[in-house]
Design a protein around this motif. Structure first.
Motif, PDB file in Angstrom:
ATOM      1  N   PRO A   1       0.859  -1.121  -0.141  1.00 13.95           N
ATOM      2  CA  PRO A   1       0.058  -0.111  -0.006  1.00 13.95           C
ATOM      3  C   PRO A   1       0.690   1.391  -0.027  1.00 13.95           C
ATOM      4  O   PRO A   1       0.385   2.301  -0.553  1.00 13.95           O
ATOM      5  CB  PRO A   1      -0.744  -0.252   1.190  1.00 13.95           C
ATOM      6  N   ALA A   2       1.813   1.348   0.607  1.00 15.37           N
ATOM      7  CA  ALA A   2       2.907   2.491   0.748  1.00 15.37           C
ATOM      8  C   ALA A   2       3.427   2.646  -0.654  1.00 15.37           C
ATOM      9  O   ALA A   2       3.533   3.896  -1.132  1.00 15.37           O
ATOM     10  CB  ALA A   2       3.872   2.313   1.772  1.00 15.37           C
ATOM     11  N   VAL A   3       3.791   1.536  -1.428  1.00 17.13           N
ATOM     12  CA  VAL A   3       4.435   1.606  -2.738  1.00 17.13           C
ATOM     13  C   VAL A   3       3.396   2.291  -3.713  1.00 17.13           C
ATOM     14  O   VAL A   3       3.578   3.223  -4.485  1.00 17.13           O
ATOM     15  CB  VAL A   3       4.892   0.434  -3.238  1.00 17.13           C
ATOM     16  N   LEU A   4       2.271   1.758  -3.553  1.00 18.94           N
ATOM     17  CA  LEU A   4       1.233   2.380  -4.596  1.00 18.94           C
ATOM     18  C   LEU A   4       0.735   3.685  -4.080  1.00 18.94           C
ATOM     19  O   LEU A   4       0.509   4.456  -5.342  1.00 18.94           O
ATOM     20  CB  LEU A   4      -0.139   1.330  -4.342  1.00 18.94           C
ATOM     21  N   GLY A   5       0.692   4.025  -2.856  1.00 23.45           N
ATOM     22  CA  GLY A   5       0.212   5.273  -2.682  1.00 23.45           C
ATOM     23  C   GLY A   5       1.276   6.300  -2.755  1.00 23.45           C
ATOM     24  O   GLY A   5       1.130   7.229  -3.568  1.00 23.45           O
ATOM     25  N   ALA A   6       2.681   5.854  -2.810  1.00 22.29           N
ATOM     26  CA  ALA A   6       3.691   6.914  -3.171  1.00 22.29           C
ATOM     27  C   ALA A   6       3.684   7.257  -4.776  1.00 22.29           C
ATOM     28  O   ALA A   6       3.803   8.295  -5.533  1.00 22.29           O
ATOM     29  CB  ALA A   6       5.067   6.450  -2.756  1.00 22.29           C
ATOM     30  N   ILE A   7       3.247   6.121  -5.631  1.00 24.88           N
ATOM     31  CA  ILE A   7       3.398   6.279  -6.852  1.00 24.88           C
ATOM     32  C   ILE A   7       1.928   7.166  -7.494  1.00 24.88           C
ATOM     33  O   ILE A   7       1.861   8.091  -8.220  1.00 24.88           O
ATOM     34  CB  ILE A   7       3.159   4.841  -7.733  1.00 24.88           C
ATOM     35  N   LEU A   8       0.731   6.993  -6.556  1.00 32.56           N
ATOM     36  CA  LEU A   8      -0.394   7.978  -6.913  1.00 32.56           C
ATOM     37  C   LEU A   8       0.016   9.447  -6.463  1.00 32.56           C
ATOM     38  O   LEU A   8      -0.409  10.372  -7.036  1.00 32.56           O
ATOM     39  CB  LEU A   8      -1.527   7.146  -6.352  1.00 32.56           C
ATOM     40  N   ALA A   9       0.641   9.457  -5.363  1.00 34.68           N
ATOM     41  CA  ALA A   9       1.185  10.615  -4.937  1.00 34.68           C
ATOM     42  C   ALA A   9       2.064  11.375  -5.779  1.00 34.68           C
ATOM     43  O   ALA A   9       2.018  12.741  -5.992  1.00 34.68           O
ATOM     44  CB  ALA A   9       1.671  10.434  -3.532  1.00 34.68           C
ATOM     45  N   ALA A  10       2.976  10.493  -6.542  1.00 38.25           N
ATOM     46  CA  ALA A  10       3.743  11.078  -7.541  1.00 38.25           C
ATOM     47  C   ALA A  10       3.135  11.940  -8.608  1.00 38.25           C
ATOM     48  O   ALA A  10       3.541  12.974  -9.200  1.00 38.25           O
ATOM     49  CB  ALA A  10       4.775  10.379  -7.911  1.00 38.25           C
ATOM     50  N   VAL A  11       1.809  11.260  -9.096  1.00 40.75           N
ATOM     51  CA  VAL A  11       0.903  11.816 -10.059  1.00 40.75           C
ATOM     52  C   VAL A  11       0.796  13.050  -9.858  1.00 40.75           C
ATOM     53  O   VAL A  11       0.796  14.010 -10.606  1.00 40.75           O
ATOM     54  CB  VAL A  11      -0.039  10.821 -10.479  1.00 40.75           C
ATOM     55  N   ALA A  12       0.401  13.348  -8.522  1.00 42.71           N
ATOM     56  CA  ALA A  12       0.045  14.737  -8.193  1.00 42.71           C
ATOM     57  C   ALA A  12       1.166  15.530  -7.838  1.00 42.71           C
ATOM     58  O   ALA A  12       0.811  16.621  -7.172  1.00 42.71           O
ATOM     59  CB  ALA A  12      -0.896  14.477  -6.954  1.00 42.71           C
ATOM     60  N   GLY A  13       2.421  15.096  -7.838  1.00 40.92           N
ATOM     61  CA  GLY A  13       3.527  15.932  -7.524  1.00 40.92           C
ATOM     62  C   GLY A  13       3.977  15.770  -6.218  1.00 40.92           C
ATOM     63  O   GLY A  13       4.606  16.828  -5.585  1.00 40.92           O
ATOM     64  N   GLU A  14       3.546  15.092  -5.429  1.00 41.24           N
ATOM     65  CA  GLU A  14       3.708  14.962  -3.897  1.00 41.24           C
ATOM     66  C   GLU A  14       4.878  14.089  -3.618  1.00 41.24           C
ATOM     67  O   GLU A  14       4.864  12.909  -4.093  1.00 41.24           O
ATOM     68  CB  GLU A  14       2.649  14.557  -3.227  1.00 41.24           C
ATOM     69  N   ARG A  15       5.947  14.486  -2.723  1.00 36.50           N
ATOM     70  CA  ARG A  15       6.898  13.578  -2.420  1.00 36.50           C
ATOM     71  C   ARG A  15       6.724  12.707  -1.218  1.00 36.50           C
ATOM     72  O   ARG A  15       5.870  13.133  -0.282  1.00 36.50           O
ATOM     73  CB  ARG A  15       8.277  14.675  -2.140  1.00 36.50           C
ATOM     74  N   GLN A  16       7.062  11.712  -1.369  1.00 33.78           N
ATOM     75  CA  GLN A  16       6.852  10.406  -0.222  1.00 33.78           C
ATOM     76  C   GLN A  16       8.255   9.682   0.093  1.00 33.78           C
ATOM     77  O   GLN A  16       9.059   9.684  -0.744  1.00 33.78           O
ATOM     78  CB  GLN A  16       5.879   9.780  -0.500  1.00 33.78           C
ATOM     79  N   LEU A  17       8.433   9.250   1.455  1.00 32.03           N
ATOM     80  CA  LEU A  17       9.365   8.481   1.607  1.00 32.03           C
ATOM     81  C   LEU A  17       8.983   7.433   2.276  1.00 32.03           C
ATOM     82  O   LEU A  17       7.949   7.487   3.233  1.00 32.03           O
ATOM     83  CB  LEU A  17      10.473   9.224   2.697  1.00 32.03           C
ATOM     84  N   GLY A  18       9.120   6.170   1.612  1.00 29.63           N
ATOM     85  CA  GLY A  18       8.509   4.875   2.429  1.00 29.63           C
ATOM     86  C   GLY A  18       8.748   4.548   3.994  1.00 29.63           C
ATOM     87  O   GLY A  18       9.767   5.132   4.479  1.00 29.63           O
ATOM     88  N   PRO A  19       8.008   3.920   4.639  1.00 29.72           N
ATOM     89  CA  PRO A  19       8.195   3.599   6.174  1.00 29.72           C
ATOM     90  C   PRO A  19       9.570   3.064   6.593  1.00 29.72           C
ATOM     91  O   PRO A  19      10.144   3.648   7.393  1.00 29.72           O
ATOM     92  CB  PRO A  19       7.005   2.397   6.363  1.00 29.72           C
ATOM     93  N   ARG A  20      10.193   2.161   5.554  1.00 28.73           N
ATOM     94  CA  ARG A  20      11.450   1.612   6.046  1.00 28.73           C
ATOM     95  C   ARG A  20      12.521   2.547   5.729  1.00 28.73           C
ATOM     96  O   ARG A  20      13.344   2.762   6.544  1.00 28.73           O
ATOM     97  CB  ARG A  20      11.685   0.133   4.701  1.00 28.73           C
ATOM     98  N   ALA A  21      12.313   3.323   4.447  1.00 26.44           N
ATOM     99  CA  ALA A  21      13.321   4.442   4.243  1.00 26.44           C
ATOM    100  C   ALA A  21      13.238   5.558   5.657  1.00 26.44           C
ATOM    101  O   ALA A  21      14.342   5.915   5.579  1.00 26.44           O
ATOM    102  CB  ALA A  21      13.036   5.006   2.939  1.00 26.44           C
ATOM    103  N   GLN A  22      12.075   6.021   6.032  1.00 28.99           N
ATOM    104  CA  GLN A  22      11.920   6.687   6.986  1.00 28.99           C
ATOM    105  C   GLN A  22      12.702   6.271   8.185  1.00 28.99           C
ATOM    106  O   GLN A  22      13.576   7.091   9.010  1.00 28.99           O
ATOM    107  CB  GLN A  22      10.475   7.053   7.305  1.00 28.99           C
ATOM    108  N   ARG A  23      12.717   5.034   8.457  1.00 21.56           N
ATOM    109  CA  ARG A  23      13.485   4.632   9.801  1.00 21.56           C
ATOM    110  C   ARG A  23      14.914   4.590   9.775  1.00 21.56           C
ATOM    111  O   ARG A  23      15.589   4.744  10.526  1.00 21.56           O
ATOM    112  CB  ARG A  23      12.702   3.001   9.959  1.00 21.56           C
ATOM    113  N   VAL A  24      15.286   4.047   8.474  1.00 28.87           N
ATOM    114  CA  VAL A  24      16.660   4.082   8.134  1.00 28.87           C
ATOM    115  C   VAL A  24      17.359   5.688   8.194  1.00 28.87           C
ATOM    116  O   VAL A  24      18.365   5.698   8.798  1.00 28.87           O
ATOM    117  CB  VAL A  24      16.987   3.354   6.674  1.00 28.87           C
TER     118      VAL A  24
END
Length: 220
Positions: free
Chosen positions: A112-135
């Motif tokens: 869901p995080a992967v799909l959400g980030a792709i959909l957000a990118a269509v709208a020009g929104e930046r996202q950092l996945g949960p695992r990437a956030q923790r790292v």
């Protein structure tokens, strides 16, 4: 019934299983459509020129993927990049965003995080996945996020890899085996490194790389 136009996505990933799984995930989403897929970074550039996708989902760990992130706007302005990779180090995340990536996720992030980030990118929104956030938060907490300065900043990520292995005293064939590239590619990287660092010979390159490696080890 009103028809909703789907946003096009190009998938570039050298791992067949990961690529097909992602294509399947996107195909099931009613708001997205896969315009093409490829296992090569060079082909991804050409396909972006051809299809002008809304989003490119790619793994920069193969070939010279970070250069594609940096240069894509020259060929496909408006295409937003979502990085989906096994690279979980803060330096790779930082480099991706500096080069222009819209979002960064790892292969261990939930679907869901992967799909959400792709959909957000269509709208020009930046996202950092949960695992990437923790790292990234962990690295920030211990002061591990640093900028590449000086001469190393002139080299691409793969050129840095080659430079470091040269400094370890490895021969070209062994470098090729360790970095999973051809001997010819290693030789090309060696030549580019010499040009960028202003070195006249292979001997100078070896000496410079060894000295750089010793300095790095002394700092750590």
């Amino acid at each position: 019934m009103e028809l909703t136009q789907k946003s096009s996505v190009l998938v570039a990933d050298a791992e067949p299983l990961a690529r097909r799984g992602l294509v399947h995930l996107l195909t099931e989403c009613g708001k997205l459509e896969v315009c093409a897929e490829t296992d090569r970074i060079g082909a991804a550039r050409d396909l972006c020129v051809l299809y002008r996708p809304a989003v490119l989902v790619m793994d920069p760990a193969h070939d010279d993927g970070f250069s594609l992130i940096k240069d894509l706007a020259q060929w496909s302005r408006g295409t937003r990049i979502v990085v989906l990779t096994a690279l979980e180090d803060a330096a790779s995340m930082q480099r991706a965003f500096q080069h222009g990536a819209c979002s960064y996720l790892t292969r261990r992030d939930p679907l869901p995080a992967v799909l959400g980030a792709i959909l957000a990118a269509v709208a020009g929104e930046r996202q950092l996945g949960p695992r990437a956030q923790r790292v990234l938060l962990g690295e920030l907490a211990r002061g591990g996020v640093q900028m590449e300065h000086g001469e190393m900043a002139r080299l691409t990520p793969r050129q840095r890899d080659v430079f470091r292995t040269i400094g370890a005293g490895q021969a070209t064939r062994l470098i090729a085996e360790e970095l999973h590239m051809s001997v010819k590619t290693v030789e090309t990287h060696r030549q580019r490194i010499k040009e960028k660092l202003g070195l006249a010979s292979g001997a100078e390159l070896l000496r410079h790389a060894m000295l750089s490696g010793r300095a790095t080890n002394a700092d750590t």
